[in-house]
Structures are given as structure tokens and as C-alpha cells.
Design a protein around this motif. Structure first.
Motif, PDB file in Angstrom:
ATOM      1  N   TYR A  27       0.757  -1.407   0.032  1.00 25.79           N
ATOM      2  CA  TYR A  27      -0.106  -0.042   0.036  1.00 25.79           C
ATOM      3  C   TYR A  27       0.878   1.227   0.003  1.00 25.79           C
ATOM      4  O   TYR A  27       1.451   1.629   0.727  1.00 25.79           O
ATOM      5  CB  TYR A  27      -0.842  -0.258   1.021  1.00 25.79           C
ATOM      6  CG  TYR A  27      -1.894   1.273   1.246  1.00 25.79           C
ATOM      7  CD1 TYR A  27      -3.152   0.970   1.002  1.00 25.79           C
ATOM      8  CD2 TYR A  27      -1.497   2.449   1.586  1.00 25.79           C
ATOM      9  CE1 TYR A  27      -4.312   1.884   0.779  1.00 25.79           C
ATOM     10  CE2 TYR A  27      -2.443   3.297   1.650  1.00 25.79           C
ATOM     11  CZ  TYR A  27      -3.780   3.113   1.498  1.00 25.79           C
ATOM     12  OH  TYR A  27      -4.822   4.104   1.238  1.00 25.79           O
ATOM     13  N   ASP A  28       0.689   1.953  -1.093  1.00 28.90           N
ATOM     14  CA  ASP A  28       1.334   3.576  -1.104  1.00 28.90           C
ATOM     15  C   ASP A  28       2.636   3.344  -0.668  1.00 28.90           C
ATOM     16  O   ASP A  28       3.321   4.367  -0.065  1.00 28.90           O
ATOM     17  CB  ASP A  28       0.779   4.351  -0.114  1.00 28.90           C
ATOM     18  CG  ASP A  28      -0.699   4.651  -0.959  1.00 28.90           C
ATOM     19  OD1 ASP A  28      -1.050   3.957  -1.922  1.00 28.90           O
ATOM     20  OD2 ASP A  28      -1.314   5.380  -0.392  1.00 28.90           O
TER      21      ASP A  28
ATOM     22  N   GLN B 161       5.336   4.862  -1.845  1.00 30.96           N
ATOM     23  CA  GLN B 161       5.812   5.793  -2.768  1.00 30.96           C
ATOM     24  C   GLN B 161       6.806   6.927  -2.110  1.00 30.96           C
ATOM     25  O   GLN B 161       6.811   7.135  -0.945  1.00 30.96           O
ATOM     26  CB  GLN B 161       4.567   6.540  -2.965  1.00 30.96           C
ATOM     27  CG  GLN B 161       3.393   5.760  -3.953  1.00 30.96           C
ATOM     28  CD  GLN B 161       2.040   6.364  -3.947  1.00 30.96           C
ATOM     29  OE1 GLN B 161       1.227   5.809  -3.570  1.00 30.96           O
ATOM     30  NE2 GLN B 161       2.078   7.831  -4.602  1.00 30.96           N
TER      31      GLN B 161
ATOM     32  N   ARG C 161      -1.070   2.620  -5.452  1.00 31.82           N
ATOM     33  CA  ARG C 161      -0.420   3.871  -5.184  1.00 31.82           C
ATOM     34  C   ARG C 161      -1.543   4.994  -5.326  1.00 31.82           C
ATOM     35  O   ARG C 161      -2.477   4.988  -5.952  1.00 31.82           O
ATOM     36  CB  ARG C 161       0.503   4.164  -6.106  1.00 31.82           C
ATOM     37  CG  ARG C 161       0.572   4.293  -7.577  1.00 31.82           C
ATOM     38  CD  ARG C 161       1.524   4.535  -8.454  1.00 31.82           C
ATOM     39  NE  ARG C 161       0.948   4.924  -9.697  1.00 31.82           N
ATOM     40  CZ  ARG C 161       1.861   5.813 -10.366  1.00 31.82           C
ATOM     41  NH1 ARG C 161       2.947   6.149 -10.353  1.00 31.82           N
ATOM     42  NH2 ARG C 161       1.378   6.308 -11.914  1.00 31.82           N
ATOM     43  N   HIS C 162      -1.166   6.081  -4.484  1.00 33.70           N
ATOM     44  CA  HIS C 162      -2.133   7.001  -4.351  1.00 33.70           C
ATOM     45  C   HIS C 162      -1.916   8.053  -5.576  1.00 33.70           C
ATOM     46  O   HIS C 162      -0.707   8.549  -5.670  1.00 33.70           O
ATOM     47  CB  HIS C 162      -2.178   7.839  -3.166  1.00 33.70           C
ATOM     48  CG  HIS C 162      -3.363   8.933  -2.901  1.00 33.70           C
ATOM     49  ND1 HIS C 162      -4.427   8.278  -2.600  1.00 33.70           N
ATOM     50  CD2 HIS C 162      -3.080  10.053  -2.997  1.00 33.70           C
ATOM     51  CE1 HIS C 162      -5.283   9.389  -2.425  1.00 33.70           C
ATOM     52  NE2 HIS C 162      -4.285  10.559  -2.856  1.00 33.70           N
TER      53      HIS C 162
ATOM     54  N   THR D 250       5.480  10.554  -6.728  1.00 26.74           N
ATOM     55  CA  THR D 250       4.231   9.420  -6.877  1.00 26.74           C
ATOM     56  C   THR D 250       4.767   8.032  -7.244  1.00 26.74           C
ATOM     57  O   THR D 250       4.168   6.998  -6.921  1.00 26.74           O
ATOM     58  CB  THR D 250       3.303   9.638  -8.024  1.00 26.74           C
ATOM     59  OG1 THR D 250       2.875  11.174  -7.742  1.00 26.74           O
ATOM     60  CG2 THR D 250       2.020   9.001  -8.023  1.00 26.74           C
TER      61      THR D 250
END
Length: 197
Positions: free
Chosen positions: A12-13, A15, A50-51, A90
Motif C-alpha cells: 500500500y502506497d 511511494q 499507489r495514491h 508518486t
């Protein structure tokens, strides 16, 4: 619960722009890496989310209100897109990039299930247990674990492989998950052992 044939790992994310803010980044990255290595060795599918951000010109009332709150700006005209898809912040951190054809799903919200094909992919593979690692525990991992439970999956939050920005908020998230009995928690070492590593 974490049997290889019934589990998947969701990163999760992970990044650049998010990991810059988590506590103990190097230790966290190592623990996530250990879970990924064990999962791949056991043929457990690994998926990523990814957000990303829409340009402010394409946000509606809810999107602008959320962006204003997160960015702590008083006017909608002050909102910027913090995570444009192609921006360096990102991108996934180099140490945790996907291997082979591991998919990366872009999302706009906090739950990894909203607006992504994650649920369909997990059900198609017969996954029952979703192992959660990444960042940030108190922002996106908690709602993803709750959503996974509501969808009938067994969410396993690998607590020492989930990044934290605010320790008190993270503790409240863990307590809320425990109180509702909506997920299981474990350590990276426990999950690695469960995957046979």
C-alpha cells in the motif's frame, strides 16, 4: 490463515513522497522487502496500489474539500495536485518496486478497493487472506483492512511492516481494528514463517 494458495500481499502506497514522511524508513523497507521475498518464493501473488491526484481543475466539491483539509489551505484556488501520476514523488520507492508482471493499481481514495480492480483480481485467484504492508497505517491501511473485512476477506495487518507518521494516530487505528475484530495483526517474521521462508 496465511497459506500460500489462499493469500495475497498488498503493498500500500510505497511511494517516494509518502515514505519520505514515515518513521524508521530503512527498517520498514527491510521488513516489507522480507515479506515480499517470502511471498514471491512461495508463489503468493503480490499486488501494489499507489495514491494519485487529479488536477484541481477536475476535482468536484468533495475532492476539493478533502484536498483543502489535507493540504491545510483555506481556499480551493490554493489546492495543488500532490501526486500527479508521472511525478517523481508518486513513483514507488526503488527498494520495493514490482517484480515481473506484478500489477500496480492507481487509486484516488483511501481504501485500496475503491475505484480499482483489486477485489475482482483477488476473487478470481481464490484469495481469502489479504496481507497488508506499506504506508501509512493510520491513513490508508486501516480503511483498507476494514473494507477487506466487509468484503469477506481475512485482512492481516503486518504491523511492523506498515509505516507510521503519527504514532498516536496509528495506535488509535490499531485499537479500533482490534476492538471491531475486523482484522488480524502479525509481524513480518510471522508472515515470512507462514509463507515458508
Amino acid at each position: 490463515m496465511c497459506a500460500a494458495g489462499a493469500s495475497a500481499v498488498l503493498v500500500y502506497d510505497a511511494q517516494v513522497g509518502i515514505f519520505a514522511h514515515v518513521r524508521e524508513r530503512e527498517t520498514l523497507t527491510g521488513r516489507i522487502g522480507a515479506v515480499l521475498t517470502a511471498a514471491r518464493a512461495a508463489a503468493v501473488p503480490v499486488l501494489y496500489v499507489r495514491h494519485v491526484s487529479l488536477p484541481p481543475s477536475h476535482l468536484g466539491v468533495a475532492g476539493l474539500r478533502t484536498a483543502m483539509a489535507w493540504q491545510r489551505v483555506p481556499q480551493a484556488g490554493d489546492v495543488v495536485a500532490p501526486f500527479p501520476p508521472a511525478a517523481p514523488q508518486t513513483q514507488l520507492v526503488a527498494e520495493l518496486t514490482p517484480v515481473g508482471a506484478e500489477p500496480v493499481f492507481d487509486k484516488l481514495g483511501m481504501s485500496a478497493f475503491v475505484g480499482t480492480p483489486l477485489e475482482a483480481v483477488l476473487r478470481d485467484r481464490g484469495v481469502r487472506t489479504l496481507v497488508l504492508v506499506g504506508a501509512v497505517l493510520e491513513i490508508g491501511i486501516e480503511p483498507t483492512a476494514r473494507h477487506a473485512a466487509d468484503l469477506g476477506f481475512l485482512p492481516v495487518v503486518v504491523q511492523d511492516a506498515c509505516g507510521v507518521v503519527d504514532a498516536e494516530a496509528a495506535q488509535r487505528s490499531v485499537q479500533a481494528l482490534d476492538y471491531t475484530l475486523s482484522c488480524y495483526r502479525g509481524t513480518a517474521a510471522q508472515v515470512v514463517a507462514a509463507f515458508g521462508g
